[in-house]
Design a protein around this motif. Sequence first.
Motif, PDB file in Angstrom:
ATOM      1  N   LEU A   7      39.919 -18.686   7.377  1.00 41.57           N
ATOM      2  CA  LEU A   7      41.481 -18.719   7.031  1.00 41.57           C
ATOM      3  C   LEU A   7      41.751 -18.777   5.302  1.00 41.57           C
ATOM      4  O   LEU A   7      42.694 -19.659   5.118  1.00 41.57           O
ATOM      5  CB  LEU A   7      42.211 -19.962   7.605  1.00 41.57           C
ATOM      6  N   GLN A  14      42.367 -16.989   1.917  1.00 45.98           N
ATOM      7  CA  GLN A  14      43.506 -15.976   1.459  1.00 45.98           C
ATOM      8  C   GLN A  14      43.246 -14.581   1.853  1.00 45.98           C
ATOM      9  O   GLN A  14      44.064 -13.863   1.997  1.00 45.98           O
ATOM     10  CB  GLN A  14      43.902 -16.228  -0.352  1.00 45.98           C
ATOM     11  N   LEU A  20      43.482 -13.866   5.363  1.00 44.64           N
ATOM     12  CA  LEU A  20      44.833 -13.970   5.831  1.00 44.64           C
ATOM     13  C   LEU A  20      45.634 -12.719   5.505  1.00 44.64           C
ATOM     14  O   LEU A  20      46.502 -12.193   5.933  1.00 44.64           O
ATOM     15  CB  LEU A  20      45.414 -15.051   5.518  1.00 44.64           C
ATOM     16  N   LEU A  52      44.428  -9.688   7.580  1.00 47.95           N
ATOM     17  CA  LEU A  52      45.148 -10.057   8.961  1.00 47.95           C
ATOM     18  C   LEU A  52      46.836  -9.511   8.762  1.00 47.95           C
ATOM     19  O   LEU A  52      47.242  -8.822   9.626  1.00 47.95           O
ATOM     20  CB  LEU A  52      45.071 -11.492   9.382  1.00 47.95           C
ATOM     21  N   ARG A  53      47.447  -9.712   7.843  1.00 51.51           N
ATOM     22  CA  ARG A  53      48.766  -9.585   7.697  1.00 51.51           C
ATOM     23  C   ARG A  53      48.910  -8.139   7.665  1.00 51.51           C
ATOM     24  O   ARG A  53      49.830  -7.439   8.436  1.00 51.51           O
ATOM     25  CB  ARG A  53      49.300 -10.230   6.327  1.00 51.51           C
ATOM     26  N   TYR A  65      55.407 -13.629  10.133  1.00 50.66           N
ATOM     27  CA  TYR A  65      53.913 -13.652   9.568  1.00 50.66           C
ATOM     28  C   TYR A  65      53.793 -15.125   8.996  1.00 50.66           C
ATOM     29  O   TYR A  65      52.716 -15.601   9.192  1.00 50.66           O
ATOM     30  CB  TYR A  65      53.500 -12.603   8.792  1.00 50.66           C
ATOM     31  N   SER A  80      50.929 -17.466  10.536  1.00 45.16           N
ATOM     32  CA  SER A  80      49.913 -17.842   9.843  1.00 45.16           C
ATOM     33  C   SER A  80      49.868 -19.404   9.439  1.00 45.16           C
ATOM     34  O   SER A  80      48.832 -20.157   9.395  1.00 45.16           O
ATOM     35  CB  SER A  80      49.946 -17.156   8.386  1.00 45.16           C
ATOM     36  N   ARG A  81      50.765 -20.059   9.660  1.00 48.08           N
ATOM     37  CA  ARG A  81      50.809 -21.457   9.692  1.00 48.08           C
ATOM     38  C   ARG A  81      50.173 -22.000  11.083  1.00 48.08           C
ATOM     39  O   ARG A  81      49.574 -22.977  11.100  1.00 48.08           O
ATOM     40  CB  ARG A  81      52.228 -22.088   9.545  1.00 48.08           C
ATOM     41  N   LEU A  85      48.064 -20.462  12.884  1.00 52.59           N
ATOM     42  CA  LEU A  85      46.731 -20.349  12.723  1.00 52.59           C
ATOM     43  C   LEU A  85      46.043 -21.576  11.890  1.00 52.59           C
ATOM     44  O   LEU A  85      44.948 -22.006  12.407  1.00 52.59           O
ATOM     45  CB  LEU A  85      46.462 -18.769  11.950  1.00 52.59           C
ATOM     46  N   LYS A  86      46.795 -21.943  10.672  1.00 50.82           N
ATOM     47  CA  LYS A  86      46.177 -22.876   9.865  1.00 50.82           C
ATOM     48  C   LYS A  86      46.030 -24.038  10.561  1.00 50.82           C
ATOM     49  O   LYS A  86      45.479 -25.027  10.453  1.00 50.82           O
ATOM     50  CB  LYS A  86      46.828 -22.896   8.510  1.00 50.82           C
ATOM     51  N   GLY A 122      42.131 -16.585  15.368  1.00 48.03           N
ATOM     52  CA  GLY A 122      41.973 -15.324  14.780  1.00 48.03           C
ATOM     53  C   GLY A 122      40.521 -14.974  15.144  1.00 48.03           C
ATOM     54  O   GLY A 122      39.654 -15.713  14.729  1.00 48.03           O
TER      55      GLY A 122
END
Length: 198
Positions: free
Chosen positions: A19, A21, A24, A27-28, A43, A47-48, A50-51, A57
């Motif tokens: 996770l 930068q 991520l 992935l974006r 997104y 992503s939040r 995921l974190k 992922g």
Amino acid sequence: MMRNLCKSREHITLQKIPLDQENLMNLRRYLKHDFSYITGPLYFMFSRALKKGQFHGLYLKDGEKEIGYAIVKDISNLGLTLIKFLAILPPYRSGGYGSVFMDQLKLQFGNLILEVEDPDKVQDNNQEEKVTRSRRITFYERNGLQLDPDIKFIHAGYPLRVMSNIMLPKADWLHIFRNSHNQLYGLPISRFILKLAD
């Protein structure tokens, strides 16, 4: 165009997506390419989640090469793993990697469940979209999943069906899917946008 065929599985692994930068951002980019509705705000919410560890992922890798990715969520009280997104990267499509990915997911998680768009409910009788949706279902069927005849949703106007590699237990599936979408969005809004289909 030369296809990259999956000839050997010995170097193919599933790896958790770090996770940081850079990953991520990759992935974006992947999600934006493969799932065009994943826009900036969605997104960010995703992503939040995921974190926070609500979704995970995974990369499918052949040695060091990223071949595909999936976003999954444990539904541990039912012994299921929800596949929210799954894609093979464009250079490796039609080479057998999708089936390898499904095999790897079944080995790691066992019982899988996922949403697919209903091919019988395309807008404006769009035959191209109907064929695309039907092909996705056929791919999952070839890989051991079946459509559940009873579970049908409408999510933000999109008609969805549910597939799994097991006979799904009786449960309040609307509640289960609303909870997973709320975690994805980070807001309790799914009761307004996710409903049972007729």
